[in-house]
Design a protein around this motif. Structure first.
Motif, PDB file in Angstrom:
ATOM      1  N   GLY A  52       0.885  -1.127   0.132  1.00 16.24           N
ATOM      2  CA  GLY A  52       0.260  -0.049  -0.020  1.00 16.24           C
ATOM      3  C   GLY A  52       0.987   1.307   0.015  1.00 16.24           C
ATOM      4  N   GLY A  53       0.717   2.020   1.304  1.00 15.22           N
ATOM      5  CA  GLY A  53       1.716   3.290   1.122  1.00 15.22           C
ATOM      6  C   GLY A  53       3.006   2.942   1.753  1.00 15.22           C
ATOM      7  N   GLY A  54       3.140   1.675   2.085  1.00 13.08           N
ATOM      8  CA  GLY A  54       4.594   1.260   2.752  1.00 13.08           C
ATOM      9  C   GLY A  54       4.948   2.102   4.113  1.00 13.08           C
ATOM     10  N   THR A  55       3.927   2.501   4.734  1.00  6.28           N
ATOM     11  CA  THR A  55       4.022   3.134   5.931  1.00  6.28           C
ATOM     12  C   THR A  55       4.152   2.420   7.270  1.00  6.28           C
ATOM     13  N   GLY A  86     -11.380   3.027  -3.257  1.00  5.37           N
ATOM     14  CA  GLY A  86     -10.423   2.014  -3.771  1.00  5.37           C
ATOM     15  C   GLY A  86      -9.171   1.856  -2.668  1.00  5.37           C
ATOM     16  N   ALA A  87      -8.662   0.479  -2.758  1.00  4.33           N
ATOM     17  CA  ALA A  87      -7.620   0.336  -1.657  1.00  4.33           C
ATOM     18  C   ALA A  87      -6.516   1.232  -1.460  1.00  4.33           C
ATOM     19  N   GLY A  88      -6.087   1.860  -2.942  1.00  6.04           N
ATOM     20  CA  GLY A  88      -5.023   2.375  -3.249  1.00  6.04           C
ATOM     21  C   GLY A  88      -5.288   3.936  -2.610  1.00  6.04           C
ATOM     22  N   GLY A 118      -4.559  -0.872   3.509  1.00  2.77           N
ATOM     23  CA  GLY A 118      -3.406  -0.937   4.495  1.00  2.77           C
ATOM     24  C   GLY A 118      -4.261  -0.634   5.852  1.00  2.77           C
ATOM     25  N   ALA A 119      -4.853   0.427   5.724  1.00  6.32           N
ATOM     26  CA  ALA A 119      -5.482   0.624   7.240  1.00  6.32           C
ATOM     27  C   ALA A 119      -6.926  -0.359   7.469  1.00  6.32           C
ATOM     28  N   VAL A 120      -7.463  -0.678   6.417  1.00  2.96           N
ATOM     29  CA  VAL A 120      -8.491  -1.868   6.670  1.00  2.96           C
ATOM     30  C   VAL A 120      -8.082  -3.045   7.204  1.00  2.96           C
ATOM     31  N   ASN A 123      -7.001  -2.694  10.611  1.00  3.49           N
ATOM     32  CA  ASN A 123      -7.729  -2.080  11.466  1.00  3.49           C
ATOM     33  C   ASN A 123      -7.223  -0.805  12.225  1.00  3.49           C
ATOM     34  N   ALA A 124      -6.571  -0.130  11.398  1.00  2.00           N
ATOM     35  CA  ALA A 124      -5.745   1.090  12.056  1.00  2.00           C
ATOM     36  C   ALA A 124      -6.702   1.841  12.909  1.00  2.00           C
ATOM     37  N   GLY A 125      -5.982   2.211  13.899  1.00  2.21           N
ATOM     38  CA  GLY A 125      -6.711   3.459  14.669  1.00  2.21           C
ATOM     39  C   GLY A 125      -5.864   3.962  15.725  1.00  2.21           C
ATOM     40  N   CYS A 126      -6.667   5.114  16.229  1.00  2.00           N
ATOM     41  CA  CYS A 126      -5.901   6.007  17.214  1.00  2.00           C
ATOM     42  C   CYS A 126      -7.162   7.196  17.942  1.00  2.00           C
ATOM     43  N   THR A 171      -3.281 -13.662   1.553  1.00  2.00           N
ATOM     44  CA  THR A 171      -3.956 -14.550   0.391  1.00  2.00           C
ATOM     45  C   THR A 171      -5.251 -13.692   0.158  1.00  2.00           C
ATOM     46  N   GLU A 172      -5.631 -12.852   0.690  1.00  2.00           N
ATOM     47  CA  GLU A 172      -6.971 -11.873   0.443  1.00  2.00           C
ATOM     48  C   GLU A 172      -6.451 -10.380   0.343  1.00  2.00           C
ATOM     49  N   ILE A 173      -6.670  -9.770  -0.925  1.00  2.00           N
ATOM     50  CA  ILE A 173      -6.424  -8.510  -0.968  1.00  2.00           C
ATOM     51  C   ILE A 173      -7.661  -7.708  -0.861  1.00  2.00           C
ATOM     52  N   TYR A 199      -1.326  17.188  16.679  1.00  2.00           N
ATOM     53  CA  TYR A 199      -0.646  16.191  17.789  1.00  2.00           C
ATOM     54  C   TYR A 199       0.136  15.410  17.480  1.00  2.00           C
ATOM     55  N   ARG A 200       0.087  14.684  16.295  1.00  2.00           N
ATOM     56  CA  ARG A 200       1.034  13.842  15.844  1.00  2.00           C
ATOM     57  C   ARG A 200       2.504  14.607  15.486  1.00  2.00           C
ATOM     58  N   ALA A 201       2.277  15.867  14.985  1.00  2.00           N
ATOM     59  CA  ALA A 201       3.692  16.426  14.566  1.00  2.00           C
ATOM     60  C   ALA A 201       4.485  16.922  15.880  1.00  2.00           C
TER      61      ALA A 201
END
Ligand code: FAD
Length: 323
Positions: A52-55, A86-88, A118-120, A123-126, A171-173, A199-201
């Motif tokens: 994905g974004g490679g993060t 879309g995923a990208g 990538g986030a899905v 299950n990214a969160g904060c 195996t599942e994209i 906040y993140r910065a």
């Protein structure tokens, strides 16, 4: 004509700016191209890694001896309270679209780098929010059968930085996700997003290449049994004194202790190996301070696990993926 590129340096596709080359590389701009690439990889008996974004990936110094399939499915659609992405699609672009349509629910993701796919998958969160709170359905492809399915969120196995897509281990994209958001006030939505970015910065060592938090936070139940008096007291007080250290107990999304604080208490803040270093600003970030190699990062990961286990008797679990 569609063609895999060969011997493509992956460092420029990773936020870490670390890692060797992909033997083959293909950027898919449509679902048809994803299918073509998967079929071609199967025909050539190549392992596939979805990028994905490679993060959130640490690419080995030796690179990847297969196909790196970068998802560039960037379409967004939908009306009313619904957005299909879309995923990208970059999370930042999804937030811009939601704000523009005065749709609220994803503000927590202000400043979250990476793609929707990538986030899905993780299950990214904060800030008390997670992808699962707004995702209504996910469309994905099984890389072995080529079957495309749409799962309602309830069947996506979402958990703490987890999902069925993560469990299926490549195996599942994820191809796209449908979000259902609430009508809100555009100015308020934009303000919260700006606050999250600020906040993140302030807290994250963004001055060096990094891939975010290396480890998941540690569940409180790794220290005190759920249902015990000590567990209940720590949750009620939102703090825990343990082995001479004090922790605040965060409930994001359930009672956890900061992995970064454990790393700092284990004496590793600012410790470096080669060009990699535990950031003194946020010790759960191992930053690429000066031309780090993957092996430098890997040895710091092993060091954190060993020292935190020795000091606190708990096992740190990686949030990042090794490629
Ligand atoms: C500064 C910084 C701050 C961060 N803060 C947070 C935070 O607050 N909360 C949080 O949860 N994360 C955070 N992260 C981690 C990262 O941003 C997220 O995990 C992000 O969702 C990863 O998305 P990506 O597109 O970059 O995935 P990548 O890094 O490209 O890939 C990560 C994994 O997902 C897989 N993958 C990617 N796309 C797909 C797809 N379409 N289908 C199936 N699998 C796929 C890859 O194969 C890989 O295993 C942070 C990272 C950084 C650098």
């Amino acid at each position: 004509m569609k063609k895999f590129k060969e011997n493509v340096p992956l460092a420029k596709f990773s936020h870490y700016a670390i890692g060797g080359p992909a033997r083959y590389f293909f950027a898919a701009r449509s679902e048809a191209e994803v299918k073509w690439a998967l079929r071609e990889a199967k025909r050539r008996k190549l392992g596939v890694f979805v990028l994905g974004g490679g993060t959130n990936i640490l690419v080995r110094d030796a690179g990847f001896d297969g196909l790196v399939l970068r998802l560039e499915l960037k379409r967004m659609s939908g009306s009313g309270s619904r957005i299909v992405a879309g995923a990208g699609v970059m999370m930042a672009d999804l937030l811009t679209r939601a704000t523009g349509r005065s749709l609220s629910g994803l503000e927590w993701a202000g400043g979250l780098p990476g793609t929707v796919g990538g986030a899905v998958r993780g299950n990214a969160g904060c800030f008390g929010g997670e992808m699962k709170d707004s995702v209504r359905a996910v469309r994905s492809i099984d890389t072995r059968t080529m079957k495309i399915v749409t799962r309602p969120a309830a069947r996506c196995g979402f958990g703490y930085r987890d999902s069925i897509f993560k469990k299926k281990n490549g195996t599942e994209i994820v191809l796209s996700a449908a979000f259902v958001l609430a009508k809100g006030n555009k100015t308020d939505i934009a303000k919260v997003i700006r606050e999250r970015i600020r906040y993140r910065a302030e807290r994250h060592p963004l001055e060096h290449p990094n891939i975010g938090s290396i480890f998941k936070n540690v569940p409180l139940h790794a220290i005190h049994k759920k249902g015990s008096g000590a567990y209940a007291r720590a949750v009620a007080k939102r703090s825990l004194a343990y082995r001479g250290a004090s922790f605040s107990v965060k409930t994001d999304p359930f009672p956890v202790l900061s992995a970064g604080r454990m790393i700092a208490e284990a004496g590793l803040s600012g410790v470096s190996n080669g060009g990699a270093m535990f950031s003194p600003k946020h010790p759960n970030f191992i930053v690429n301070a000066l031309g780090a190699e993957a092996k430098d990062v890997a040895s710091l990961i092993a060091l954190a696990k060993a020292e935190v286990r020795r000091r606190f008797g708990v096992a740190l679990e990686e949030e990042v993926q090794l490629l």
